[in-house]
Motif scaffolding. Structure first.
Motif, short mmCIF file in Angstrom:
data_model
loop_
_atom_site.label_atom_id
_atom_site.label_comp_id
_atom_site.label_asym_id
_atom_site.label_seq_id
_atom_site.Cartn_x
_atom_site.Cartn_y
_atom_site.Cartn_z
N ASP B 76 -4.01 2.26 4.73
CA ASP B 76 -2.72 1.92 5.70
C ASP B 76 -1.67 1.48 4.70
OD1 ASP B 76 -2.09 -0.83 7.97
OD2 ASP B 76 -1.83 1.27 8.14
N GLU B 77 -1.86 0.90 3.59
CA GLU B 77 -0.71 0.56 2.59
C GLU B 77 -0.02 1.76 2.07
OE1 GLU B 77 0.25 -2.63 1.82
OE2 GLU B 77 -1.25 -3.20 3.39
N MET B 78 -0.63 2.86 1.99
CA MET B 78 -0.50 4.08 1.33
C MET B 78 0.35 4.76 2.52
SD MET B 78 0.45 6.39 -0.74
CE MET B 78 -0.43 6.16 -2.55
N TRP B 79 0.02 4.60 3.78
CA TRP B 79 0.69 5.37 4.97
C TRP B 79 2.05 4.56 4.90
CZ3 TRP B 79 -1.86 5.35 10.32
CH2 TRP B 79 -1.06 6.10 11.14
N HIS B 80 2.07 3.24 4.99
CA HIS B 80 3.37 2.61 4.89
C HIS B 80 4.34 3.07 4.10
CE1 HIS B 80 1.16 -1.40 6.85
NE2 HIS B 80 1.14 -0.26 7.69
#
Lengths: 42, 169
Positions: B76-80
């Motif tokens: 999720d962090e990398m997606w953001h």
């Protein structure tokens, strides 16, 4: 479908079931631990 | 006939998802999180697999949507991080997935804060377990056992919520 393919499919399905079951069980255990870590002691 | 997803299939998938913009995304991530390049590359690789899977899920018109839970926080962090680079994200979605994958945070009003009864709590937990089981099965069938284990066993340990907080610059 021949016998070898059936056996391979059966083996893969069992591996799948075991992996999924392990993950689901682990998530339940960890969820409980999280609650204990955050509970306020009286 | 049951098709098992091999490491080779995943390798082919990743080659197809490879992009010239990766260095921008990686540099951005490493600026925000104290991770080495190897870890950043691995996280980006898994995030692209997630996005591919999400696009497949939509195209196949499955009756469910993929969701991010605590185990997948680092994805999720990398997606953001990826989305911050709008041009590169749009290009990736258009060229590699033929579909724009939207990121939809759960609205605050829909977040569960408590239960009126033990029965309600158990009903909710059972529903969550069924949802997760369905998702795990889908990931296994499309990406294989290795990916399921990486996303739900390795990543939650290596990149727990606490560890991610500590990594933020």
């Amino acid at each position: 479908m021949n016998t070898t393919t059936q056996k391979n499919n059966s083996k893969v399905n069992t591996e799948k079931e075991q992996l999924l079951k392990r993950i689901l069980e682990n998530k339940k255990v960890n969820a409980h631990q999280l609650c204990e870590a955050n509970c306020v002691s009286n | 006939m049951f098709q098992s997803i091999s490491a080779k299939s995943n390798e082919n998938l990743l080659k197809a998802l490879d992009s010239n913009e990766d260095h921008i995304i990686l540099e951005g991530f490493m600026e925000r999180y104290s991770v080495n390049r190897e870890d950043a590359e691995e996280i980006l690789k898994e995030t692209k697999k997630w996005l591919w899977l999400a696009s497949e899920n939509i195209k196949e018109k499955k009756g469910f949507r993929l969701f991010i839970d605590g185990s997948l926080l680092i994805i999720d962090e990398m997606w953001h991080n990826f989305i911050l680079h709008t041009r590169a994200y749009q290009k990736f979605c258009n060229e590699k997935l033929n579909l724009f994958v939207h990121h939809e945070p759960t609205p605050a009003s829909e977040k569960i804060i408590g239960f009126d009864s033990e029965e309600e709590k158990q009903k909710f937990q059972k529903h969550q377990e069924e949802k997760l089981s369905q998702q795990l099965s889908y990931i296994y069938d499309k990406l294989g056992a290795e990916t399921v284990s990486k996303w739900y066993e390795e990543f939650p340990e290596k990149f727990s919520e606490k560890k991610i907080q500590a990594l933020k610059r």
